[in-house]
Design an enzyme around this catalytic site. Structure first.
Site, mmCIF file in Angstrom:
data_model
loop_
_atom_site.group_PDB
_atom_site.id
_atom_site.type_symbol
_atom_site.label_atom_id
_atom_site.label_comp_id
_atom_site.label_asym_id
_atom_site.label_seq_id
_atom_site.Cartn_x
_atom_site.Cartn_y
_atom_site.Cartn_z
ATOM 1 N N ILE A 33 0.824 -1.216 0.000
ATOM 2 C CA ILE A 33 0.000 0.000 0.000
ATOM 3 C C ILE A 33 0.858 1.266 0.000
ATOM 4 O O ILE A 33 0.399 2.334 -0.426
ATOM 5 C CB ILE A 33 -0.948 -0.034 1.232
ATOM 6 N N ASN A 86 11.748 -8.464 7.134
ATOM 7 C CA ASN A 86 12.074 -7.761 8.367
ATOM 8 C C ASN A 86 11.557 -8.591 9.540
ATOM 9 O O ASN A 86 10.397 -8.988 9.547
ATOM 10 C CB ASN A 86 11.422 -6.369 8.381
ATOM 11 N N HIS A 99 5.916 -11.637 6.163
ATOM 12 C CA HIS A 99 5.748 -11.268 4.753
ATOM 13 C C HIS A 99 7.117 -11.078 4.114
ATOM 14 O O HIS A 99 8.058 -10.636 4.758
ATOM 15 C CB HIS A 99 4.912 -9.992 4.623
HETATM 16 P P1 5GP Z 1 7.125 -4.378 7.508
HETATM 17 O O1 5GP Z 1 7.516 -2.979 7.881
HETATM 18 O O2 5GP Z 1 6.316 -5.052 8.601
HETATM 19 O O3 5GP Z 1 8.268 -5.224 7.033
HETATM 20 O O4 5GP Z 1 6.197 -4.229 6.247
HETATM 21 C C1 5GP Z 1 4.820 -4.034 6.320
HETATM 22 C C2 5GP Z 1 4.396 -3.547 4.963
HETATM 23 O O5 5GP Z 1 2.995 -3.723 4.838
HETATM 24 C C3 5GP Z 1 4.682 -2.056 4.732
HETATM 25 O O6 5GP Z 1 5.499 -1.916 3.580
HETATM 26 C C4 5GP Z 1 3.294 -1.454 4.544
HETATM 27 O O7 5GP Z 1 3.272 -0.426 3.586
HETATM 28 C C5 5GP Z 1 2.456 -2.636 4.135
HETATM 29 N N1 5GP Z 1 1.050 -2.591 4.522
HETATM 30 C C6 5GP Z 1 0.566 -2.305 5.762
HETATM 31 N N2 5GP Z 1 -0.779 -2.384 5.766
HETATM 32 C C7 5GP Z 1 -1.145 -2.733 4.513
HETATM 33 C C8 5GP Z 1 -2.417 -2.973 3.904
HETATM 34 O O8 5GP Z 1 -3.482 -2.872 4.508
HETATM 35 N N3 5GP Z 1 -2.419 -3.310 2.583
HETATM 36 C C9 5GP Z 1 -1.255 -3.431 1.863
HETATM 37 N N4 5GP Z 1 -1.371 -3.780 0.590
HETATM 38 N N5 5GP Z 1 -0.037 -3.218 2.419
HETATM 39 C C10 5GP Z 1 0.017 -2.869 3.714
#
Ligand code: 5GP
Ligand code: ZN
Length: 113
Positions: A33, A86, A99
């Site tokens: 997103i 991460n 993820h």
């Molecule tokens: P992290 O920081 O945990 O490694 O990555 C989480 C990722 O999830 C971030 O890049 C953030 O932009 C993405 N993200 C968070 N909420 C949503 C969502 O509701 N939909 C989508 N498509 N991405 C999300």
């Protein structure tokens, strides 16, 4: 077991309408997103695991990597892309459902910040 308050469980279950780039029995991928590169997608298992440390199945991890490869192909970046996991807030993890980030479409810096 899906976790009721987990946004990625809701996406995987189709409770939040999301277009999947690639999907298989145990994973789905979709666009981030808040993209950090011209192409930025996430690959997640359908099953809830808080982080890499909780994943107890090499098969699922292998399939997630296959999913990353397939996602890169679908995004047209298969020759140049980065896969990032991460683990823990200090490492940048904000969503606690494991993820794989698939990033591409621009030159990357090394080391990452
Ligand atoms: P992290 O920081 O945990 O490694 O990555 C989480 C990722 O999830 C971030 O890049 C953030 O932009 C993405 N993200 C968070 N909420 C949503 C969502 O509701 N939909 C989508 N498509 N991405 C999300
Ligand atoms: Zn979850």
């Amino acid at each position: 077991m899906p976790k009721d308050d987990c946004i990625f469980c809701k996406i995987a279950k189709g409770e939040i309408k999301t277009e999947f780039i690639a999907e298989a029995e145990d994973y789905v991928s979709f666009k981030d997103i808040n993209p950090q590169a011209p192409a930025h997608a996430l690959v997640i298992p359908r099953e809830h695991f808080e982080s890499l440390n909780e994943v107890d199945s090499p098969k699922i991890m292998g399939n997630l990597l296959e999913g990353a490869k397939k996602t890169a192909e679908k995004l047209g970046i298969r020759d140049n892309y980065r896969v990032v996991i991460n683990t823990g807030s200090q490492a940048g993890q904000a969503v606690f459902h494991i993820h794989l980030h698939v990033l591409g479409g621009r030159a990357m810096q090394w080391p990452p910040g």
